[in-house]
Design an enzyme around this catalytic site. Structure first.
Site, PDB file in Angstrom:
ATOM      1  N   ASN A  12       3.785   0.308   7.145  1.00 20.58           N
ATOM      2  CA  ASN A  12       4.531   1.145   6.196  1.00 20.58           C
ATOM      3  C   ASN A  12       3.528   1.754   5.218  1.00 20.58           C
ATOM      4  OD1 ASN A  12       6.139   2.163   4.154  1.00 20.58           O
ATOM      5  ND2 ASN A  12       6.908   0.167   3.467  1.00 20.58           N
ATOM      6  N   LYS A  14       4.090   3.854   2.918  1.00 21.75           N
ATOM      7  CA  LYS A  14       4.704   4.199   1.622  1.00 21.75           C
ATOM      8  C   LYS A  14       4.305   5.632   1.227  1.00 21.75           C
ATOM      9  CE  LYS A  14       4.781  -0.665   0.637  1.00 21.75           C
ATOM     10  NZ  LYS A  14       4.847  -1.740  -0.306  1.00 21.75           N
ATOM     11  N   HIS A  97      14.356  -0.985   1.865  1.00 23.17           N
ATOM     12  CA  HIS A  97      13.120  -1.549   1.309  1.00 23.17           C
ATOM     13  C   HIS A  97      13.339  -1.872  -0.168  1.00 23.17           C
ATOM     14  CE1 HIS A  97       9.018  -1.971  -0.061  1.00 23.17           C
ATOM     15  NE2 HIS A  97       8.692  -2.168   1.195  1.00 23.17           N
ATOM     16  N   GLU A  99      11.568  -1.532  -2.679  1.00 22.11           N
ATOM     17  CA  GLU A  99      11.176  -0.488  -3.635  1.00 22.11           C
ATOM     18  C   GLU A  99      12.286   0.543  -3.792  1.00 22.11           C
ATOM     19  OE1 GLU A  99       7.428   0.425  -1.768  1.00 22.11           O
ATOM     20  OE2 GLU A  99       6.656  -1.512  -2.447  1.00 22.11           O
ATOM     21  N   GLU A 166      11.193  -9.652   3.466  1.00 25.62           N
ATOM     22  CA  GLU A 166      10.104  -9.320   2.557  1.00 25.62           C
ATOM     23  C   GLU A 166      10.426  -9.865   1.175  1.00 25.62           C
ATOM     24  OE1 GLU A 166       7.710  -5.728   4.032  1.00 25.62           O
ATOM     25  OE2 GLU A 166       9.364  -4.943   2.863  1.00 25.62           O
ATOM     26  N   GLY A 172       2.885  -6.255  -2.178  1.00 22.44           N
ATOM     27  CA  GLY A 172       1.834  -5.568  -2.929  1.00 22.44           C
ATOM     28  C   GLY A 172       1.193  -6.415  -4.004  1.00 22.44           C
ATOM     29  N   SER A 207       2.256  -8.600   1.550  1.00 23.59           N
ATOM     30  CA  SER A 207       0.820  -8.930   1.459  1.00 23.59           C
ATOM     31  C   SER A 207       0.248  -9.520   2.749  1.00 23.59           C
ATOM     32  CB  SER A 207       0.554  -9.873   0.271  1.00 23.59           C
ATOM     33  OG  SER A 207       0.877  -9.235  -0.942  1.00 23.59           O
TER      34      SER A 207
HETATM   35  P1  PGA Z   1       2.379  -4.961   1.306  1.00 26.73           P
HETATM   36  O1  PGA Z   1       3.748  -4.179   1.512  1.00 26.73           O
HETATM   37  O2  PGA Z   1       1.898  -5.394   2.670  1.00 26.73           O
HETATM   38  O3  PGA Z   1       1.450  -3.980   0.654  1.00 26.73           O
HETATM   39  O4  PGA Z   1       2.667  -6.133   0.428  1.00 26.73           O
HETATM   40  C1  PGA Z   1       4.691  -4.601   2.462  1.00 26.73           C
HETATM   41  C2  PGA Z   1       5.910  -3.714   2.410  1.00 26.73           C
HETATM   42  O5  PGA Z   1       6.330  -3.327   1.315  1.00 26.73           O
HETATM   43  O6  PGA Z   1       6.512  -3.374   3.448  1.00 26.73           O
END
Ligand code: PGA
Length: 249
Positions: A12, A14, A97, A99, A166, A172, A207
């Site tokens: 992803n 983003k 997601h 976010e 997640e 992140g 992460s």
């Molecule tokens: P990340 O993001 O690997 O940077 O923690 C994962 C995601 O949000 O899908």
């Protein structure tokens, strides 16, 4: 339960990536043919879907989007519909997601509409679920996940679907859930999915990096990863794919 399902490593991106970045990534990644027993997919921003589509297909990497709107067409300025994603070469779409849930305020009801529209037009949703740190500390993780999964009630049992667990506190942040937390939570998610009549893949996300991928991919009930930051560079993404290949063999 799930050991025969084909694992998926999905990147992803983003809101990252220019045309140049995309070409550099594909130049570097293209030398590594996609493995047979692990599926690889990339979810770049909308602007890169069409430019990446043919080349990704030629190296066996599936394409997905990070969001979709549920109407078919019309006066919805700034939105992209499922048919446009299919037209650009997408098979997958990430929905729910954290976010989008926390920054954009997306609700379970909206996610359900998007999921139905995706199915109607042949897209496979990757439905993201996860608890915040506060919710985990309060001991309500399973209740939160069950509520997020409840949008699957009444959905066709054979609909194409992947779920991604997640934990919001691991996205992140560089903090990953422990092997015990991942194992326990994935077992609960599989149980809940079975109760709802779905036997789909469950990915872990948060992460994931080349250093922890092997341990995470070896957890029972983990059938792949949704990778954010570490998917932006071809070499680290490839290391994660290799960890999944190892876990699958
Ligand atoms: P990340 O993001 O690997 O940077 O923690 C994962 C995601 O949000 O899908």
């Amino acid at each position: 339960m799930s050991s025969e399902k084909r694992r998926l490593i999905a990147g992803n991106w983003k809101m990252n990536g220019s045309i140049q970045d995309a070409n550099d990534f594909m130049d570097a990644f293209g030398g590594n043919p996609a493995p047979d027993h692990v599926e690889v997919a990339l979810m770049p921003p909308f602007t890169l879907l069409h430019p990446m589509s043919d080349r990704l297909a030629s190296i066996g990497v599936a394409l997905g989007a990070q969001n979709v709107y549920y109407e078919d067409k019309g006066a919805f300025t700034g939105s992209i519909c499922p048919m446009m994603l299919r037209d650009a070469g997408c098979h997958y779409v990430i929905l729910g997601h954290s976010e989008r849930r926390s920054i954009i305020g997306e609700s379970n009801a909206q996610i359900r509409n998007k999921m139905n529209a995706s199915w109607l037009h042949g897209l496979e949703p990757i439905l993201c679920i996860g608890e915040t740190l506060e919710q985990r500390e309060k001991g309500i993780t399973n209740a939160v996940l069950a509520e997020q999964l409840a949008i699957l009630k009444g959905a066709p049992r054979d609909a194409a679907l992947t779920v991604a667990y997640e934990p919001v506190w691991a996205i992140g942040t560089g903090v990953t859930a422990s092997v015990d937390q991942v194992t326990e939570t994935h077992a609960f998610i599989h149980e809940e999915l079975n109760r709802l009549g779905h036997d789909c893949r469950v990915l872990y996300g948060g992460s994931v990096n080349p250093g922890n991928a092997e341990d995470l991919m070896a957890c029972p009930g983990v059938e792949g990863a949704l990778v954010g930051g570490a998917s932006l560079k071809a070499d680290s993404f490839m290391e994660i794919v290799k960890a999944a290949v190892k876990a699958a063999s």
